[in-house]
Design an enzyme around this catalytic site. Structure first.
Site, PDB file in Angstrom:
ATOM      1  N   TYR A 241      -9.143 -47.432 -38.650  1.00 53.70           N
ATOM      2  CA  TYR A 241     -10.328 -48.290 -38.453  1.00 53.70           C
ATOM      3  C   TYR A 241     -11.383 -48.037 -39.522  1.00 53.70           C
ATOM      4  O   TYR A 241     -12.060 -48.956 -39.969  1.00 53.70           O
ATOM      5  CB  TYR A 241     -10.904 -48.067 -37.050  1.00 53.70           C
TER       6      TYR A 241
HETATM    7  C1  LIG Z   1      -2.870 -47.784 -35.740  1.00 51.85           C
HETATM    8  C2  LIG Z   1      -1.794 -48.877 -35.890  1.00 51.85           C
HETATM    9  C3  LIG Z   1      -2.106 -50.020 -34.935  1.00 51.85           C
HETATM   10  C4  LIG Z   1      -1.841 -49.373 -37.340  1.00 51.85           C
HETATM   11  O1  LIG Z   1      -0.855 -50.377 -37.468  1.00 51.85           O
HETATM   12  P1  LIG Z   1       0.099 -50.490 -38.761  1.00 51.85           P
HETATM   13  O2  LIG Z   1       1.048 -51.602 -38.466  1.00 51.85           O
HETATM   14  O3  LIG Z   1       0.652 -49.164 -39.101  1.00 51.85           O
HETATM   15  O4  LIG Z   1      -0.987 -50.920 -39.844  1.00 51.85           O
HETATM   16  P2  LIG Z   1      -0.760 -51.422 -41.367  1.00 51.85           P
HETATM   17  O5  LIG Z   1       0.696 -51.334 -41.740  1.00 51.85           O
HETATM   18  O6  LIG Z   1      -1.409 -52.724 -41.500  1.00 51.85           O
HETATM   19  O7  LIG Z   1      -1.570 -50.344 -42.182  1.00 51.85           O
HETATM   20  C5  LIG Z   1      -2.651 -50.653 -43.020  1.00 51.85           C
HETATM   21  C6  LIG Z   1      -3.042 -49.429 -43.782  1.00 51.85           C
HETATM   22  O8  LIG Z   1      -3.563 -48.464 -42.859  1.00 51.85           O
HETATM   23  C7  LIG Z   1      -2.800 -47.264 -42.969  1.00 51.85           C
HETATM   24  N1  LIG Z   1      -2.670 -46.711 -41.636  1.00 51.85           N
HETATM   25  C8  LIG Z   1      -1.877 -47.151 -40.649  1.00 51.85           C
HETATM   26  N2  LIG Z   1      -2.038 -46.365 -39.569  1.00 51.85           N
HETATM   27  C9  LIG Z   1      -2.946 -45.432 -39.918  1.00 51.85           C
HETATM   28  C10 LIG Z   1      -3.521 -44.339 -39.245  1.00 51.85           C
HETATM   29  N3  LIG Z   1      -3.191 -44.045 -37.994  1.00 51.85           N
HETATM   30  N4  LIG Z   1      -4.432 -43.590 -39.912  1.00 51.85           N
HETATM   31  C11 LIG Z   1      -4.768 -43.880 -41.194  1.00 51.85           C
HETATM   32  N5  LIG Z   1      -4.255 -44.906 -41.887  1.00 51.85           N
HETATM   33  C12 LIG Z   1      -3.352 -45.662 -41.247  1.00 51.85           C
HETATM   34  C13 LIG Z   1      -1.466 -47.677 -43.540  1.00 51.85           C
HETATM   35  O9  LIG Z   1      -0.857 -46.590 -44.217  1.00 51.85           O
HETATM   36  C14 LIG Z   1      -1.862 -48.766 -44.499  1.00 51.85           C
HETATM   37  O10 LIG Z   1      -2.332 -48.178 -45.698  1.00 51.85           O
HETATM   38  P3  LIG Z   1      -2.182 -48.882 -47.163  1.00 51.85           P
HETATM   39  O11 LIG Z   1      -3.132 -50.065 -47.130  1.00 51.85           O
HETATM   40  O12 LIG Z   1      -2.621 -47.828 -48.099  1.00 51.85           O
HETATM   41  O13 LIG Z   1      -0.756 -49.279 -47.286  1.00 51.85           O
HETATM   42  C15 LIG Z   1      -0.357 -48.313 -35.641  1.00 51.85           C
HETATM   43  O14 LIG Z   1      -0.137 -47.238 -36.497  1.00 51.85           O
HETATM   44  C16 LIG Z   1      -0.109 -47.875 -34.197  1.00 51.85           C
HETATM   45  O15 LIG Z   1       0.295 -48.676 -33.371  1.00 51.85           O
HETATM   46  N6  LIG Z   1      -0.303 -46.577 -33.904  1.00 51.85           N
HETATM   47  C17 LIG Z   1      -0.006 -46.058 -32.579  1.00 51.85           C
HETATM   48  C18 LIG Z   1      -0.973 -46.569 -31.527  1.00 51.85           C
HETATM   49  C19 LIG Z   1      -2.420 -46.355 -31.912  1.00 51.85           C
HETATM   50  O16 LIG Z   1      -2.812 -45.258 -32.327  1.00 51.85           O
HETATM   51  N7  LIG Z   1      -3.230 -47.437 -31.765  1.00 51.85           N
HETATM   52  C20 LIG Z   1      -4.614 -47.495 -32.182  1.00 51.85           C
HETATM   53  C21 LIG Z   1      -5.547 -46.934 -31.221  1.00 51.85           C
HETATM   54  S1  LIG Z   1      -5.858 -47.933 -29.827  1.00 51.85           S
END
Ligand SMILES: CC(C)(COP(=O)(O)OP(=O)(O)OC[C@H]1O[C@@H](n2cnc3c(N)ncnc32)[C@H](O)[C@@H]1OP(=O)(O)O)[C@@H](O)C(=O)NCCC(=O)NCCS
Length: 164
Positions: free
Chosen positions: A134
């Site tokens: 975020y």
């Molecule tokens: C958090 C979450 C929703 C992100 O979704 P995602 O599909 O991985 O997101 P994206 O692929 O669009 O990632 C965008 C960027 O953010 C980064 N990113 C993804 N998850 C990240 C995290 N947890 N921390 C830091 N960066 C993160 C990615 O590496 C990517 O970086 P880049 O632009 O350098 O390539 C997913 O990792 C998830 O479902 N996690 C488990 C549940 C969770 O924690 N939900 C959120 C809290 S309610």
């Protein structure tokens, strides 16, 4: 990939796994009830066959005076809450950037709401390991533990190229 309102009759979600059992369970067992009871809108990213690749929830919220940083007024502030957000681990590996698409969709929905009713900011209740995700989008920590974050609507409008 398309982002649409969750339809429990159509969307396939049995194999959904994001790495958090609670978030997986919510989608499988409680999301339809939440929708029915109008506690949140649930949006899903779906593939061509209606398989859920990711989801998020959106609700109305209010920030109490005790939660507000210096930059916000000292009275309750109306907000849009992203309560949950998750992408399927396997789908994530395919590089679709599901989380980014979902978050941008959520921010656009918040802007739509802010055109109709007073909304000062978007807030999110994050898991500890997702805070950095975020923060990349400009969210600012609200609480000491950093798990509640906010993004002013004015910032989202500026990012969207609007100055109204
Ligand atoms: C958090 C979450 C929703 C992100 O979704 P995602 O599909 O991985 O997101 P994206 O692929 O669009 O990632 C965008 C960027 O953010 C980064 N990113 C993804 N998850 C990240 C995290 N947890 N921390 C830091 N960066 C993160 C990615 O590496 C990517 O970086 P880049 O632009 O350098 O390539 C997913 O990792 C998830 O479902 N996690 C488990 C549940 C969770 O924690 N939900 C959120 C809290 S309610």
């Amino acid at each position: 990939m398309k982002i649409v309102v969750f339809d429990p009759r159509r969307h396939r979600r049995t194999g959904f796994a994001c790495g958090h059992d609670g978030l997986d369970d919510y989608l499988k067992r409680y999301a339809s009830q939440t929708l029915r009871n109008r506690l949140a809108r649930v949006y899903v990213a779906e593939d061509d066959e209606g398989k859920v690749l990711g989801y998020y929830t959106l609700s109305a919220a209010s920030l109490g005076c005790d939660e507000l940083p210096e930059s916000l007024p000292k009275y309750p502030v109306p907000a849009v809450l992203i309560g949950r957000m998750a992408s399927d681990r396997q789908a994530r590996a395919s590089g679709l950037r599901i989380g980014s698409h979902l978050l941008i969709h959520a921010l656009k929905q918040a802007l739509r709401a802010a055109d109709v009713i007073g909304i000062r900011c978007v807030i999110v209740d994050s898991k500890p390991e997702a805070v950095a995700f975020y923060r990349r989008f400009g969210f600012i920590p609200l609480t000491e533990d950093g798990l509640k974050l906010y993004l002013p609507v004015s910032t989202i409008k500026a990012l969207d190229g609007r100055d109204d």
